[in-house]
Write an enzyme that holds these catalytic residues in place. Structure first.
Site, PDB file in Angstrom:
ATOM      1  N   GLY A   1       4.148   1.398  -8.237  1.00 15.91           N
ATOM      2  CA  GLY A   1       4.306   2.849  -8.357  1.00 15.91           C
ATOM      3  C   GLY A   1       5.737   3.333  -8.425  1.00 15.91           C
ATOM      4  O   GLY A   1       6.010   4.392  -8.974  1.00 15.91           O
TER       5      GLY A   1
ATOM      6  N   ARG B   1      -0.399   6.124 -14.845  1.00 17.14           N
ATOM      7  CA  ARG B   1       0.999   5.885 -14.467  1.00 17.14           C
ATOM      8  C   ARG B   1       1.981   6.424 -15.501  1.00 17.14           C
ATOM      9  O   ARG B   1       3.123   6.735 -15.189  1.00 17.14           O
ATOM     10  CB  ARG B   1       1.261   4.379 -14.318  1.00 17.14           C
ATOM     11  CG  ARG B   1       0.529   3.704 -13.163  1.00 17.14           C
ATOM     12  CD  ARG B   1       1.094   2.297 -12.971  1.00 17.14           C
ATOM     13  NE  ARG B   1       0.238   1.439 -12.157  1.00 17.14           N
ATOM     14  CZ  ARG B   1       0.261   1.416 -10.818  1.00 17.14           C
ATOM     15  NH1 ARG B   1       1.078   2.207 -10.159  1.00 17.14           N
ATOM     16  NH2 ARG B   1      -0.529   0.601 -10.161  1.00 17.14           N
TER      17      ARG B   1
ATOM     18  N   LYS C   1       3.905  13.311   1.629  1.00 16.58           N
ATOM     19  CA  LYS C   1       2.755  14.186   1.852  1.00 16.58           C
ATOM     20  C   LYS C   1       2.788  14.769   3.250  1.00 16.58           C
ATOM     21  O   LYS C   1       3.228  14.127   4.198  1.00 16.58           O
ATOM     22  CB  LYS C   1       1.455  13.400   1.671  1.00 16.58           C
ATOM     23  CG  LYS C   1       1.223  12.964   0.247  1.00 16.58           C
ATOM     24  CD  LYS C   1      -0.171  12.401   0.096  1.00 16.58           C
ATOM     25  CE  LYS C   1      -0.315  11.679  -1.220  1.00 16.58           C
ATOM     26  NZ  LYS C   1      -1.633  11.053  -1.357  1.00 16.58           N
TER      27      LYS C   1
ATOM     28  N   PHE D   1      -4.420  13.583  -3.387  1.00 14.97           N
ATOM     29  CA  PHE D   1      -4.144  12.382  -4.157  1.00 14.97           C
ATOM     30  C   PHE D   1      -3.528  12.791  -5.492  1.00 14.97           C
ATOM     31  O   PHE D   1      -4.100  13.603  -6.216  1.00 14.97           O
ATOM     32  CB  PHE D   1      -5.399  11.542  -4.378  1.00 14.97           C
ATOM     33  CG  PHE D   1      -5.082  10.129  -4.774  1.00 14.97           C
ATOM     34  CD1 PHE D   1      -4.775   9.173  -3.817  1.00 14.97           C
ATOM     35  CD2 PHE D   1      -5.041   9.771  -6.116  1.00 14.97           C
ATOM     36  CE1 PHE D   1      -4.444   7.875  -4.185  1.00 14.97           C
ATOM     37  CE2 PHE D   1      -4.712   8.475  -6.484  1.00 14.97           C
ATOM     38  CZ  PHE D   1      -4.419   7.527  -5.521  1.00 14.97           C
TER      39      PHE D   1
ATOM     40  N   GLU E   1      10.804   4.396  -2.792  1.00 15.92           N
ATOM     41  CA  GLU E   1       9.343   4.499  -2.737  1.00 15.92           C
ATOM     42  C   GLU E   1       8.871   5.727  -3.514  1.00 15.92           C
ATOM     43  O   GLU E   1       9.560   6.747  -3.547  1.00 15.92           O
ATOM     44  CB  GLU E   1       8.941   4.581  -1.256  1.00 15.92           C
ATOM     45  CG  GLU E   1       7.515   4.927  -0.952  1.00 15.92           C
ATOM     46  CD  GLU E   1       6.521   3.846  -1.269  1.00 15.92           C
ATOM     47  OE1 GLU E   1       6.523   3.362  -2.415  1.00 15.92           O
ATOM     48  OE2 GLU E   1       5.726   3.494  -0.381  1.00 15.92           O
ATOM     49  N   ASP E   2       7.714   5.638  -4.132  1.00 16.00           N
ATOM     50  CA  ASP E   2       7.183   6.775  -4.888  1.00 16.00           C
ATOM     51  C   ASP E   2       6.699   7.880  -3.951  1.00 16.00           C
ATOM     52  O   ASP E   2       7.118   9.011  -4.046  1.00 16.00           O
ATOM     53  CB  ASP E   2       6.067   6.335  -5.851  1.00 16.00           C
ATOM     54  CG  ASP E   2       5.019   5.435  -5.201  1.00 16.00           C
ATOM     55  OD1 ASP E   2       5.007   5.298  -3.955  1.00 16.00           O
ATOM     56  OD2 ASP E   2       4.197   4.873  -5.943  1.00 16.00           O
TER      57      ASP E   2
ATOM     58  N   ASP F   1      -0.692   5.827  -9.706  1.00 14.64           N
ATOM     59  CA  ASP F   1      -1.958   5.538 -10.385  1.00 14.64           C
ATOM     60  C   ASP F   1      -3.174   5.945  -9.582  1.00 14.64           C
ATOM     61  O   ASP F   1      -3.120   6.109  -8.362  1.00 14.64           O
ATOM     62  CB  ASP F   1      -2.066   4.034 -10.649  1.00 14.64           C
ATOM     63  CG  ASP F   1      -2.343   3.260  -9.357  1.00 14.64           C
ATOM     64  OD1 ASP F   1      -1.529   3.368  -8.414  1.00 14.64           O
ATOM     65  OD2 ASP F   1      -3.376   2.571  -9.272  1.00 14.64           O
TER      66      ASP F   1
ATOM     67  N   ASP G   1       2.732   8.499   2.363  1.00 16.48           N
ATOM     68  CA  ASP G   1       1.509   9.197   2.786  1.00 16.48           C
ATOM     69  C   ASP G   1       1.402   9.073   4.304  1.00 16.48           C
ATOM     70  O   ASP G   1       1.970   9.874   5.037  1.00 16.48           O
ATOM     71  CB  ASP G   1       0.312   8.598   2.049  1.00 16.48           C
ATOM     72  CG  ASP G   1      -1.002   9.301   2.366  1.00 16.48           C
ATOM     73  OD1 ASP G   1      -0.982  10.296   3.116  1.00 16.48           O
ATOM     74  OD2 ASP G   1      -2.048   8.866   1.866  1.00 16.48           O
TER      75      ASP G   1
HETATM   76  P1  IMP Z   1       1.047   4.979   3.095  1.00 16.78           P
HETATM   77  O1  IMP Z   1       1.188   3.581   3.626  1.00 16.78           O
HETATM   78  O2  IMP Z   1      -0.200   5.646   3.583  1.00 16.78           O
HETATM   79  O3  IMP Z   1       2.280   5.831   3.348  1.00 16.78           O
HETATM   80  O4  IMP Z   1       0.832   4.866   1.518  1.00 16.78           O
HETATM   81  C1  IMP Z   1       1.893   4.655   0.655  1.00 16.78           C
HETATM   82  C2  IMP Z   1       1.463   3.956  -0.639  1.00 16.78           C
HETATM   83  O5  IMP Z   1       0.156   4.320  -1.052  1.00 16.78           O
HETATM   84  C3  IMP Z   1       2.387   4.372  -1.753  1.00 16.78           C
HETATM   85  O6  IMP Z   1       3.354   3.388  -1.948  1.00 16.78           O
HETATM   86  C4  IMP Z   1       1.492   4.509  -2.960  1.00 16.78           C
HETATM   87  O7  IMP Z   1       1.508   3.310  -3.712  1.00 16.78           O
HETATM   88  C5  IMP Z   1       0.120   4.713  -2.406  1.00 16.78           C
HETATM   89  N1  IMP Z   1      -0.266   6.135  -2.461  1.00 16.78           N
HETATM   90  C6  IMP Z   1      -0.294   7.016  -1.447  1.00 16.78           C
HETATM   91  N2  IMP Z   1      -0.679   8.216  -1.853  1.00 16.78           N
HETATM   92  C7  IMP Z   1      -0.884   8.125  -3.181  1.00 16.78           C
HETATM   93  C8  IMP Z   1      -1.296   9.078  -4.193  1.00 16.78           C
HETATM   94  O8  IMP Z   1      -1.535  10.272  -3.945  1.00 16.78           O
HETATM   95  N3  IMP Z   1      -1.394   8.592  -5.466  1.00 16.78           N
HETATM   96  C9  IMP Z   1      -1.136   7.295  -5.792  1.00 16.78           C
HETATM   97  N4  IMP Z   1      -0.751   6.381  -4.875  1.00 16.78           N
HETATM   98  C10 IMP Z   1      -0.626   6.792  -3.588  1.00 16.78           C
HETATM   99 MG    MG Z   2      -0.030   2.406  -5.491  1.00 23.05          MG
END
Ligand code: IMP
Ligand code: MG
Length: 183
Positions: free
Chosen positions: A47, A168, A134, A155, A102-103, A162, A106
């Site tokens: 991502g 993407r 987020k 999301f 990082e993209d 993606d 969350d």
């Molecule tokens: P976390 O570990 O919950 O912070 O999730 C982070 C990872 O989940 C990111 O690196 C993304 O690849 C993926 N992710 C989280 N939210 C989204 C979203 O809304 N769309 C797409 N990928 C997401």
């Molecule tokens: Mg991802």
């Protein structure tokens, strides 16, 4: 709510122009802060690649890039809380200045794990850069030094992000509608 409709990109949260302005600002901040050093930007696959490709062209100081692939979501749209390294770094980061790119943050589970792993390799410094964060219900505290923008806890897809490997390539960031995680 169950639906038969396949989720698709809907409301645009950030246009291509919005993203370009954010990336230019972040590139400027990093260029100023790392003047005279040679940082390594570590992009999280997959991502983070679109963001990295644009970000490095807004950075005016010498730097290196590396890639790290971790998995946490699989085909799901909510975090599983389990992270594992799928592809590791090529170079040593010992004594180097590291910026993890990082993209989207969350829950913060992924970044917390990566920071822990990278810290054990003794970099000189370790900072985070995230395009999006987020407003999550129960986030793990992650100090994001370079943050693009906060977004609602929906999301999103596009600009590298993606849904089941799709969308993407979109030059903007849009909410997936209907939200497959909503109940
Ligand atoms: P976390 O570990 O919950 O912070 O999730 C982070 C990872 O989940 C990111 O690196 C993304 O690849 C993926 N992710 C989280 N939210 C989204 C979203 O809304 N769309 C797409 N990928 C997401
Ligand atoms: Mg991802």
């Amino acid at each position: 709510m169950m639906t038969d409709r396949e989720p698709m990109p809907g409301t645009v949260l950030l246009s291509a122009q919005d993203i370009a302005a954010i990336v230019a600002r972040l590139g400027g901040e990093i260029s100023r802060d790392y003047e005279g050093r040679l940082p390594i930007l570590i992009s999280l696959l997959k991502g983070g690649v679109v963001f990295l490709a644009d970000l490095i062209r807004q950075i005016t100081i010498p730097h290196h890039i590396e890639f790290l692939q971790v998995s946490s979501y699989g085909g799901s749209t909510t975090s599983s809380g389990q992270v594992k390294i799928l592809t590791d770094l090529e170079m040593s980061i010992q004594g180097r200045d590291i910026i993890v790119v990082e993209d989207v943050v969350d829950t913060g589970t992924t970044l917390a794990y990566i920071m822990e792993v990278l810290r054990l390799r003794n970099p000189a410094s370790l900072e985070m850069c995230a395009l999006l964060r987020k407003r999550s219900a129960n986030p793990v505290a992650i100090p994001v030094r370079y943050l693009g923008q906060e977004i609602p806890g929906r999301f999103v897809v596009g600009y590298g992000l993606d849904y089941r490997e799709n969308f993407r390539h979109l030059p903007f960031i849009a909410a997936l509608e209907p939200d497959p995680a909503a109940s």
